[in-house]
Enzyme design. Structure first.
Site, short mmCIF file in Angstrom:
data_model
loop_
_atom_site.label_atom_id
_atom_site.label_comp_id
_atom_site.label_asym_id
_atom_site.label_seq_id
_atom_site.Cartn_x
_atom_site.Cartn_y
_atom_site.Cartn_z
N ASP A 1 0.88 -1.16 0.00
CA ASP A 1 0.00 0.00 0.00
C ASP A 1 0.93 1.22 0.00
O ASP A 1 2.12 1.10 0.29
CB ASP A 1 -0.88 -0.03 1.26
CG ASP A 1 -1.69 1.24 1.42
OD1 ASP A 1 -2.27 1.70 0.43
OD2 ASP A 1 -1.72 1.78 2.55
N ASP B 1 -0.07 5.19 0.90
CA ASP B 1 -0.30 6.15 1.99
C ASP B 1 -0.16 5.44 3.34
O ASP B 1 -0.83 4.45 3.60
CB ASP B 1 -1.71 6.74 1.90
CG ASP B 1 -1.88 7.68 0.72
OD1 ASP B 1 -1.18 8.70 0.67
OD2 ASP B 1 -2.72 7.39 -0.17
N LYS C 1 -9.35 -2.06 -2.49
CA LYS C 1 -9.20 -2.97 -1.36
C LYS C 1 -10.32 -2.74 -0.36
O LYS C 1 -10.68 -1.60 -0.14
CB LYS C 1 -7.85 -2.69 -0.67
CG LYS C 1 -6.64 -2.92 -1.56
CD LYS C 1 -5.36 -2.38 -0.91
CE LYS C 1 -5.30 -0.88 -0.95
NZ LYS C 1 -4.02 -0.34 -0.43
N ASP D 1 -1.05 -0.46 6.05
CA ASP D 1 -1.22 0.19 7.36
C ASP D 1 -2.66 0.14 7.84
O ASP D 1 -2.96 0.61 8.94
CB ASP D 1 -0.76 1.65 7.29
CG ASP D 1 -1.71 2.51 6.47
OD1 ASP D 1 -1.97 2.14 5.31
OD2 ASP D 1 -2.21 3.52 6.99
MG MG Z 1 -2.63 3.23 3.61
#
Ligand code: MG
Length: 306
Positions: free
Chosen positions: A27, A29, A220, A245
């Protein structure tokens, strides 16, 4: 302790995990950057993984950039990345409309110029990008002119989201057979310093509320993002690691697709949240429990340098 879930990844376990995979999905961010600030050590980790023969891909729910724009942002930050390794929802949404929906017709797009570009790249025309200011009265709004070629409403991140866009989306969705697709349901976009702004999920929920129907989302935790990567690069899911995250999107995607999962604590979710899911005894929440966690993906560096 490799048999139990939510294990802190450190020491010899790092190399053991990396040896067990050929592909790593990241991922963006909260994992490799926060807003415009690179996570320290992230470029070294990505570049060393590739030097060690791993296939590396980037899967982001953020629909505000094209693959090309992401590759340029990453290159400027020191990542050795090519455009075809990036799977953002602007691109994946266009692929979804083309390959799964087999859309014949135009899109009414609540979204960005980046989404417009990715749609055009697969031969789909759109209408709707840019500001749409309100004028007239409610009776005029209900009879707003519609493009007869529009066969789908697509909602992504749109900084120009407005009442008229919400209204126009409703009028299109009232028409028989109109498809309804959203890029993702993330309600907040995390920025540097713990700040956040409203995410696409807020806009999508507004349109769903108005239209009284649910959109199909591409991002996702829907397996479509992984399918996109796997179909283009022949990824073996038994030898693939998903790093993210967020428990409800990234880790859930990994679980949905049978991948190994690694939570990094540089973004949204915490170990306490993961442990709460684990201890809940609720079967549906077990998909949000990662196999491993690290403070930062920089924790992978020693094993890669050794
Ligand atoms: Mg993220």
């Amino acid at each position: 302790m490799s048999g139990s879930k939510c294990t802190r990844l450190s020491g010899a376990l790092v190399k053991q995990l990396l040896d067990s995979v050929d592909s790593v999905l990241f991922d963006c961010d909260g994992v490799i950057w926060r807003g415009d600030q690179v996570v320290p050590g992230a470029p070294e980790v990505i570049n060393l993984l590739k030097e060690n023969g791993k296939k590396v891909f980037f899967v982001t729910n953020n629909s505000s950039k094209t693959r090309k724009m992401y590759a340029e942002k990453m290159s400027a930050m020191g990542f050795a990345v090519t455009e075809d390794e990036v799977f953002g929802t602007a691109y994946c949404c266009a692929m979804y409309l083309r390959t799964v929906c087999k859309l014949q017709g135009k899109v009414y797009l609540v979204g960005s110029a980046a989404m417009e570009q990715e749609l055009e790249a697969v031969g789909i025309q759109q209408t709707g990008v840019g500001p749409d200011h309100v004028s007239g009265r409610p009776a005029d709004w209900a009879n707003v002119p519609l493009d007869p070629e529009v066969k789908a409403v697509v909602v992504g991140f749109d900084e120009h989201f407005s009442y008229m866009k919400l209204n126009r989306a409703l009028q299109y969705l009232t028409q028989q057979g109109c498809l309804f697709v959203g890029t993702n349901r993330d309600t907040r976009l995390p920025l540097e310093g713990g700040k956040a702004v409203p995410g696409t999920g807020c806009l999508l929920q507004a349109v769903e509320t108005a239209a009284q129907c649910q959109a199909q989302t591409v991002g996702k935790p829907n397996h479509f993002m992984f399918d996109c990567v796997a179909s283009q690069f022949g990824v073996d899911r038994d030898r693939c690691l998903m790093v993210g995250d967020r428990l409800d999107t990234d880790i859930m995607l990994g679980s949905n697709c049978g991948l190994k999962t690694l939570l990094t604590l540089t973004g949204v979710s915490t170990v306490a949240e993961a442990e709460a899911h684990q201890k809940s005894g609720c079967a549906e929440r077990q998909g949000m429990v990662p196999d491993y966690y690290v403070e930062s993906i920089a924790d992978l560096l020693p094993a890669l340098q050794g």
